[in-house]
Scaffold this motif. Structure first.
Motif, PDB file in Angstrom:
ATOM      1  N   THR A  37      20.914   4.352  -9.606  1.00  0.00           N
ATOM      2  CA  THR A  37      21.135   5.120  -8.382  1.00  0.00           C
ATOM      3  C   THR A  37      22.046   4.335  -7.453  1.00  0.00           C
ATOM      4  O   THR A  37      21.945   3.116  -7.344  1.00  0.00           O
ATOM      5  CB  THR A  37      19.807   5.426  -7.662  1.00  0.00           C
ATOM      6  OG1 THR A  37      19.144   4.204  -7.363  1.00  0.00           O
ATOM      7  CG2 THR A  37      18.903   6.292  -8.514  1.00  0.00           C
ATOM      8  N   THR A  38      22.946   5.074  -6.797  1.00  0.00           N
ATOM      9  CA  THR A  38      23.897   4.466  -5.873  1.00  0.00           C
ATOM     10  C   THR A  38      23.945   5.299  -4.600  1.00  0.00           C
ATOM     11  O   THR A  38      24.220   6.501  -4.672  1.00  0.00           O
ATOM     12  CB  THR A  38      25.306   4.430  -6.497  1.00  0.00           C
ATOM     13  OG1 THR A  38      25.235   3.826  -7.789  1.00  0.00           O
ATOM     14  CG2 THR A  38      26.269   3.659  -5.626  1.00  0.00           C
ATOM     15  N   PRO A  39      23.650   4.696  -3.446  1.00  0.00           N
ATOM     16  CA  PRO A  39      23.750   5.459  -2.194  1.00  0.00           C
ATOM     17  C   PRO A  39      25.213   5.787  -1.878  1.00  0.00           C
ATOM     18  O   PRO A  39      26.096   4.954  -2.061  1.00  0.00           O
ATOM     19  CB  PRO A  39      23.156   4.529  -1.142  1.00  0.00           C
ATOM     20  CG  PRO A  39      22.911   3.222  -1.792  1.00  0.00           C
ATOM     21  CD  PRO A  39      23.189   3.336  -3.246  1.00  0.00           C
ATOM     22  N   THR A  40      25.439   7.008  -1.432  1.00  0.00           N
ATOM     23  CA  THR A  40      26.773   7.444  -1.015  1.00  0.00           C
ATOM     24  C   THR A  40      26.647   8.141   0.335  1.00  0.00           C
ATOM     25  O   THR A  40      25.537   8.353   0.830  1.00  0.00           O
ATOM     26  CB  THR A  40      27.392   8.431  -2.030  1.00  0.00           C
ATOM     27  OG1 THR A  40      26.615   9.626  -2.051  1.00  0.00           O
ATOM     28  CG2 THR A  40      27.452   7.837  -3.429  1.00  0.00           C
ATOM     29  N   ASP A  45      23.901   9.060  -5.712  1.00  0.00           N
ATOM     30  CA  ASP A  45      24.415   9.369  -7.039  1.00  0.00           C
ATOM     31  C   ASP A  45      23.419   8.844  -8.065  1.00  0.00           C
ATOM     32  O   ASP A  45      22.925   7.716  -7.927  1.00  0.00           O
ATOM     33  CB  ASP A  45      25.767   8.703  -7.286  1.00  0.00           C
ATOM     34  CG  ASP A  45      26.926   9.436  -6.641  1.00  0.00           C
ATOM     35  OD1 ASP A  45      26.736  10.594  -6.215  1.00  0.00           O
ATOM     36  OD2 ASP A  45      28.016   8.851  -6.579  1.00  0.00           O
ATOM     37  N   ILE A  46      23.149   9.647  -9.065  1.00  0.00           N
ATOM     38  CA  ILE A  46      22.230   9.260 -10.140  1.00  0.00           C
ATOM     39  C   ILE A  46      23.002   9.299 -11.452  1.00  0.00           C
ATOM     40  O   ILE A  46      23.620  10.301 -11.779  1.00  0.00           O
ATOM     41  CB  ILE A  46      21.013  10.201 -10.203  1.00  0.00           C
ATOM     42  CG1 ILE A  46      20.252  10.148  -8.882  1.00  0.00           C
ATOM     43  CG2 ILE A  46      20.112   9.828 -11.374  1.00  0.00           C
ATOM     44  CD1 ILE A  46      19.151  11.165  -8.764  1.00  0.00           C
TER      45      ILE A  46
END
Length: 80
Positions: A37-40, A45-46
């Motif tokens: 998971t990436t914070p945007t 975003d997964i």
């Protein structure tokens, strides 16, 4: 009853020495799926990625040869 179906990775290992090198270097679970998971700005975003990518910093992953990353991604997604 025992299943006779082999995993796709097991079949590939005998046909592709490069795959065996990946498993030897990054572990036998290197191509197991992990959720990254990436914070945007829009939320999170997964991504479903191989464990070897999950365990690396982003800069380390992109420091690898592009052809190698493509090979790993191809083998990973074909094995799902």
């Amino acid at each position: 009853m025992k299943s006779t179906k082999q995993s796709p990775l097991k079949n590939l290992k005998t046909k592709c020495p490069q795959l065996q090198q990946i498993l030897d270097r990054y572990g036998q679970d290197a191509l197991h799926p992990q959720i990254l998971t990436t914070p945007t700005e829009e939320g999170i975003d997964i991504e479903l990625v191989p464990k070897m990518r999950f365990d690396m910093a982003c800069k380390d992953w992109f420091a690898l040869c592009p052809d190698f990353r493509l090979f790993v991604s191809k083998v990973f997604y074909e094995s799902l």
